[in-house]
Scaffold this motif. Structure first.
Motif, PDB file in Angstrom:
ATOM      1  N   SER A 542      40.549  53.404  32.293  1.00 56.10           N
ATOM      2  CA  SER A 542      39.214  53.743  31.833  1.00 56.10           C
ATOM      3  C   SER A 542      38.953  55.237  31.828  1.00 56.10           C
ATOM      4  N   GLU A 552      45.539  49.073  31.157  1.00 57.53           N
ATOM      5  CA  GLU A 552      44.641  47.984  30.804  1.00 57.53           C
ATOM      6  C   GLU A 552      45.419  46.712  30.518  1.00 57.53           C
ATOM      7  N   MET A 553      46.576  46.847  29.870  1.00 58.97           N
ATOM      8  CA  MET A 553      47.394  45.674  29.597  1.00 58.97           C
ATOM      9  C   MET A 553      47.907  45.057  30.889  1.00 58.97           C
ATOM     10  N   VAL A 555      46.507  45.253  33.908  1.00 64.51           N
ATOM     11  CA  VAL A 555      45.386  44.606  34.601  1.00 64.51           C
ATOM     12  C   VAL A 555      45.068  43.263  33.948  1.00 64.51           C
ATOM     13  N   GLU A 556      45.059  43.243  32.635  1.00 60.79           N
ATOM     14  CA  GLU A 556      44.767  41.999  31.924  1.00 60.79           C
ATOM     15  C   GLU A 556      45.803  40.936  32.255  1.00 60.79           C
ATOM     16  N   VAL A 559      45.248  39.715  35.887  1.00 63.93           N
ATOM     17  CA  VAL A 559      44.084  38.833  35.972  1.00 63.93           C
ATOM     18  C   VAL A 559      44.422  37.443  35.437  1.00 63.93           C
ATOM     19  N   GLU A 560      45.112  37.391  34.320  1.00 58.74           N
ATOM     20  CA  GLU A 560      45.489  36.101  33.739  1.00 58.74           C
ATOM     21  C   GLU A 560      46.424  35.349  34.683  1.00 58.74           C
ATOM     22  N   ARG A 582      34.492  47.006  30.921  1.00 56.61           N
ATOM     23  CA  ARG A 582      35.849  46.668  30.486  1.00 56.61           C
ATOM     24  C   ARG A 582      36.493  45.676  31.444  1.00 56.61           C
ATOM     25  N   LEU A 583      36.218  45.815  32.732  1.00 57.10           N
ATOM     26  CA  LEU A 583      36.754  44.849  33.698  1.00 57.10           C
ATOM     27  C   LEU A 583      36.165  43.455  33.475  1.00 57.10           C
ATOM     28  N   ARG A 585      35.109  42.322  30.616  1.00 58.12           N
ATOM     29  CA  ARG A 585      35.699  41.805  29.380  1.00 58.12           C
ATOM     30  C   ARG A 585      37.112  41.282  29.613  1.00 58.12           C
ATOM     31  N   ILE A 586      37.865  41.965  30.479  1.00 52.83           N
ATOM     32  CA  ILE A 586      39.228  41.536  30.781  1.00 52.83           C
ATOM     33  C   ILE A 586      39.227  40.225  31.546  1.00 52.83           C
ATOM     34  N   CYS A 588      37.952  40.120  35.106  1.00 50.74           N
ATOM     35  CA  CYS A 588      37.854  40.286  36.564  1.00 50.74           C
ATOM     36  C   CYS A 588      36.608  39.569  37.078  1.00 50.74           C
TER      37      CYS A 588
END
Length: 612
Positions: A542, A552-553, A555-556, A559-560, A582-583, A585-586, A588
């Motif tokens: 960010s 970001e990829m 983290v995504e 999370v998944e 953004r978190l 949206r991902i 979290c």
């Protein structure tokens, strides 16, 4: 006896008085057959034939007469010494103390003068002598007797014995005693305690020290024996001596190389030109020691760690210099060995502070110097506070309020983490119980950090059970956070403890997830309910100035993965609305950071629960 008693050539009167004094001291008077002239001649003969170098001097300090032994000692005829100043012949005026004492004897002081002098013979060799000046033991005679004893043989024996006492028998280098003697002398000179002859630069003198230790020398002794170990030490000493003699900048006075004991050596630069010179010396020493040693067919390679200290000699002390050298040597070893480290006052101050904190940790717990602050854990979907993390602070009486990064590592090293961890756990549970009683409709979870040493060095399961019983907090309102490195790959006692705690109803969270090198397949077998993403990911993806799409990829993906395993994800270090958006949206679940709230005292938490 018509000659003036202080005049040259009147030795006969002096010797005659010595002869005549026998009657005055109670000895039988000579018989008529004893000729006074014969006694005088005998006395003259004994004086001249004596192996003890002697001269009679007057009260002006001039030689009246001298015997052959003194002439031989000084390399001249005895007659040529008459009327010469005794102080110049035997060096009685070379220093103020002896010169003043000689003057007192000339004035009639009864206490004889005794001193040691090194006299030079005209043929070039020197003689160590013991000189005595005392009044002639004859009433009324004002002359003095000068005697000079050759003590060269005794002095040489003392010198050889001192050499043996001051040198190491294995390496033949100066030993610890001689090293500290030279170091103390160098510091005394710079501090003005040396004679004025030390020179005008003494107040600006600097001193330098390279303090080195061979890496892994114990293994040489243990595997190859002490005989090979001693040969290696002797070979190292030769290389150090050669290195000290050839290093540029020390042409007239090379560094003193000494063995301080074991495999410890020191190179003392008594008149350093500056830090750069000492660093060059240390680098040269490392270079020469890196070459393999051939010890009678046994080829060995060794390395050394070196602590380098360089500073003005004035104002320092032997103890301070050696403490700095020892500290710097420790830094060199801690940094990887086979290198040198330069003393850094700032780093040393940090070390001293660290040591002070470590030594006072346990008493501080007993004195109640610690407190807890709490940082909210906020749901990213609805913005409600679902829990808090307990963060310990140390109210240090000298250094102020300290964060956990200043002392938790120390507590883990010295074992105080077990006592401190129990206090944190019980304090947090007791506080969470109060919140629960105040707001039974909106209970919040309290999250407490647990060090892996608490699992190994104490019965964590029993501690948690006892604390929950004492405080009355339901197990489901307690979450324990362990670092990724402590949890992933756990086996044996740690894994059993985690499983027991999970079965008890206590939540388990992995803190700073994503910073280690974990076997992710193992994650599914752990009794974990929450992953807390390390803040470095949040800051990275960010960043407005340097965005990193890869973060970001990652983290995504994490999370998944967590959601597929039935885990919830908390993002740490959320500091802006953009990051929170953004978190969310991902995917979290929870956020924690200054965007929501800094850590606050417990009385501030109820207001955050109501959104006030």
């Amino acid at each position: 006896m018509s000659a003036h008693p202080d005049g040259p050539g009147s030795v006969g009167s002096t010797l005659e008085l010595i002869t005549e004094s026998d009657g005055a001291t109670g000895h039988p008077a000579p018989s008529p057959s004893d000729s006074p002239g014969a006694d005088l001649r005998d006395t003259h003969a004994a004086f001249n034939a004596s192996r003890l170098a002697m001269a009679v001097i007057d009260r002006r300090g001039l030689v009246v007469t001298a015997n052959r032994a003194l002439g031989s000692l000084l390399g001249t005829e005895p007659e040529k010494l008459i009327c010469e100043p005794a102080s110049e012949l035997v060096g009685l005026g070379h220093d103020c103390h002896t010169r003043d004492a000689f003057g007192e004897v000339l004035k009639g002081r009864d206490v004889p003068l005794r001193c040691t002098r090194r006299l030079c013979h005209p043929d070039g060799h020197s003689v160590w002598t013991e000189i005595t000046v005392a009044p002639v033991p004859v009433p009324g005679d004002r002359r003095l007797l000068l005697s000079v004893t050759d003590i060269s043989e005794r002095r040489n024996l003392q010198s050889r014995l001192r050499h043996l006492q001051m040198h190491d028998p294995v390496t033949r280098l100066p030993n610890r005693t001689l090293f500290f003697e030279r170091l103390a002398a160098a510091l005394d000179t710079a501090s003005g305690r040396a004679p004025a002859s030390a020179g005008p630069r003494q107040d600006r003198r600097r001193v330098g020290l390279c303090y080195l230790d061979l890496d892994g020398f114990k293994a040489v002794n243990d595997t190859l024996g002490h005989r090979i170990g001693d040969r290696l030490l002797a070979a190292v000493a030769q290389r150090l001596t050669h290195c000290a003699e050839r290093v540029a900048g020390y042409p007239d006075a090379p560094p003193l190389v000494a063995r301080l004991g074991g495999d410890e050596f020191a190179l003392l630069v008594e008149d350093s030109e500056g830090t750069e010179q000492l660093c060059e010396l240390a680098a040269s020493v490392l270079a020469v020691l890196q070459q393999p040693f051939d010890l009678g067919g046994q080829r060995l390679s060794v390395s050394a760690s070196i602590g380098v200290v360089e500073r003005p000699a004035a104002g320092t002390s032997t103890m301070a210099l050696m403490q700095a050298a020892d500290t710097t040597l420790y830094w060199a070893k801690a940094d990887g060995k086979g290198r040198w480290a330069l003393f850094d006052p700032e780093r040393n101050a940090h070390r001293v502070t660290r040591q002070a904190l470590s030594s006072t940790l346990r008493p501080a717990i007993d004195r109640g110097e610690f407190l807890l602050e709490y940082q909210p854990l906020v749901g990213l979907d609805d913005g409600t506070v679902s829990g808090v993390e307990a963060l310990v602070r140390w109210q240090h009486p000298e250094f102020g309020v300290l964060g956990p990064n200043r002392f938790i590592g120390l507590a883990e090293e010295n074992g105080a983490i077990v006592q401190l961890g129990r206090w944190v756990l019980e304090t947090a549970c007791r506080q969470a119980r109060r919140w629960q009683l105040d707001r039974p409709d909106a209970p919040i979870t309290v999250s407490v950090n647990v060090a892996v040493r608490q699992v190994w060095d104490s019965d964590l399961v029993a501690d948690v059970a006892a604390i929950l019983e004492r405080t009355g907090l339901p197990p489901e309102l307690l979450q324990l956070e362990l670092t990724e490195s402590a949890v992933m790959g756990s086996a044996g006692r740690p894994l059993q403890a985690l499983q027991s705690l999970s079965e008890m109803g206590v939540g388990i969270a992995i803190d700073d997830f994503g910073t280690g090198y974990s076997n992710l397949a193992y994650l599914s077998r752990l009794p974990v309910s929450v992953l807390k993403l390390d803040g470095s990911f949040v800051r990275g993806f960010s960043s407005a100035e340097h965005p990193n799409p890869a973060d970001e990829m990652i983290v995504e993906a994490l999370v998944e993965l967590a959601h597929r395993l039935g885990l919830t994800v908390t993002a740490e270090c959320v500091e802006s609305a953009e990051q929170a958006t953004r978190l969310r949206r991902i995917g979290c679940d929870t956020g924690q950071g200054w965007f929501y709230s800094r850590p606050v005292p417990p009385e501030r938490i109820p207001a955050l629960l109501t959104g006030a």
